[in-house]
Motif scaffolding. Structure first.
Motif, mmCIF file in Angstrom:
data_model
loop_
_atom_site.group_PDB
_atom_site.id
_atom_site.type_symbol
_atom_site.label_atom_id
_atom_site.label_comp_id
_atom_site.label_asym_id
_atom_site.label_seq_id
_atom_site.Cartn_x
_atom_site.Cartn_y
_atom_site.Cartn_z
ATOM 1 N N TYR A 266 21.562 42.913 2.204
ATOM 2 C CA TYR A 266 20.507 43.030 3.252
ATOM 3 C C TYR A 266 19.263 41.830 3.010
ATOM 4 O O TYR A 266 19.146 41.555 1.823
ATOM 5 C CB TYR A 266 19.437 44.310 3.159
ATOM 6 C CG TYR A 266 20.389 45.453 3.302
ATOM 7 C CD1 TYR A 266 21.163 46.287 2.443
ATOM 8 C CD2 TYR A 266 20.331 46.097 4.549
ATOM 9 C CE1 TYR A 266 21.687 47.347 2.771
ATOM 10 C CE2 TYR A 266 21.169 47.189 5.157
ATOM 11 C CZ TYR A 266 21.658 47.853 4.049
ATOM 12 O OH TYR A 266 22.603 49.069 4.400
ATOM 13 N N CYS A 267 18.906 41.235 4.030
ATOM 14 C CA CYS A 267 17.681 40.429 3.804
ATOM 15 C C CYS A 267 16.362 41.138 3.987
ATOM 16 O O CYS A 267 16.524 41.962 4.839
ATOM 17 C CB CYS A 267 17.864 39.173 4.456
ATOM 18 S SG CYS A 267 17.602 38.937 6.219
ATOM 19 N N LYS A 268 15.357 40.522 3.388
ATOM 20 C CA LYS A 268 14.007 41.133 3.453
ATOM 21 C C LYS A 268 13.046 40.275 3.586
ATOM 22 O O LYS A 268 13.168 39.061 2.749
ATOM 23 C CB LYS A 268 13.964 42.009 2.351
ATOM 24 C CG LYS A 268 12.501 42.885 2.493
ATOM 25 C CD LYS A 268 12.205 43.828 1.100
ATOM 26 C CE LYS A 268 10.991 44.533 1.181
ATOM 27 N NZ LYS A 268 10.858 45.264 -0.456
ATOM 28 N N GLN A 269 11.942 40.495 4.251
ATOM 29 C CA GLN A 269 10.765 39.634 4.165
ATOM 30 C C GLN A 269 9.489 40.254 3.952
ATOM 31 O O GLN A 269 9.235 41.464 4.564
ATOM 32 C CB GLN A 269 10.676 38.961 5.568
ATOM 33 C CG GLN A 269 9.313 37.723 5.585
ATOM 34 C CD GLN A 269 9.313 37.054 6.981
ATOM 35 O OE1 GLN A 269 9.209 37.813 8.055
ATOM 36 N NE2 GLN A 269 8.993 35.669 7.034
ATOM 37 N N GLY A 270 8.851 39.727 3.089
ATOM 38 C CA GLY A 270 7.658 40.538 2.594
ATOM 39 C C GLY A 270 7.901 41.843 2.161
ATOM 40 O O GLY A 270 8.681 42.080 1.302
ATOM 41 N N LEU A 271 7.119 42.842 2.508
ATOM 42 C CA LEU A 271 7.207 44.323 2.035
ATOM 43 C C LEU A 271 7.962 45.152 2.823
ATOM 44 O O LEU A 271 8.678 46.034 2.061
ATOM 45 C CB LEU A 271 5.754 44.996 1.829
ATOM 46 C CG LEU A 271 4.751 44.266 0.648
ATOM 47 C CD1 LEU A 271 3.544 44.952 0.778
ATOM 48 C CD2 LEU A 271 5.392 44.303 -0.803
ATOM 49 N N ASN A 272 8.005 44.945 4.062
ATOM 50 C CA ASN A 272 8.877 45.966 4.887
ATOM 51 C C ASN A 272 9.770 45.536 5.949
ATOM 52 O O ASN A 272 10.320 46.592 6.451
ATOM 53 C CB ASN A 272 7.600 46.719 5.531
ATOM 54 C CG ASN A 272 6.784 47.529 4.582
ATOM 55 O OD1 ASN A 272 6.997 48.225 3.519
ATOM 56 N ND2 ASN A 272 5.351 47.203 4.720
ATOM 57 N N THR A 273 10.075 44.198 5.976
ATOM 58 C CA THR A 273 10.778 43.976 7.046
ATOM 59 C C THR A 273 12.290 43.493 6.676
ATOM 60 O O THR A 273 12.460 42.838 5.652
ATOM 61 C CB THR A 273 10.230 42.714 7.861
ATOM 62 O OG1 THR A 273 9.005 42.882 8.198
ATOM 63 C CG2 THR A 273 11.269 42.237 8.902
#
Length: 112
Positions: A94-101
């Motif tokens: 999974y990729c994630k941006q910031g805290l919650n995306t």
């Protein structure tokens, strides 16, 4: 609305390579810290690699020297180049941006 879309997963033999992509819409990949996480069957999701807006990178010990995280600003895309893959690298990435995306995930299977 920010959306992250991963691609590039698949089935690969031990010792092989894959490159994962995470393309963002609604946000710049340089705006926040971004990372790749993976979840193996029956295990908790773990951070694999991360990149800060400054370009500083972090890798979990098990992938150091084998995986490389990078960003292409012109394509608003983050990559994870994975070399010397082994069965322990199997999981949903999974990729994630910031805290919650989060993105929706892409399956990586390393098997002969």
């Amino acid at each position: 609305q920010v959306q992250l879309v991963e691609s590039g997963g698949g089935l690969v033999q031990p010792g092989g390579s894959l490159r994962l992509s995470c393309t963002a819409s609604g946000s710049s990949v340089r705006a926040y810290a971004m990372g790749w996480h993976r979840q193996a069957p029956g295990k908790q999701r773990e951070l694999v690699a991360a990149i800060a807006p400054t370009g500083r990178t972090h890798y979990t010990d098990s992938v150091k020297g084998r995986f490389t995280i990078s960003i292409d600003n012109s394509k608003n895309t983050m990559y994870l180049q994975m070399n010397s893959l082994n069965p322990d690298d199997t999981g949903v990435y999974y990729c994630k941006q910031g805290l919650n995306t989060w993105g929706q995930g892409t399956q990586v299977t390393v098997s002969s």
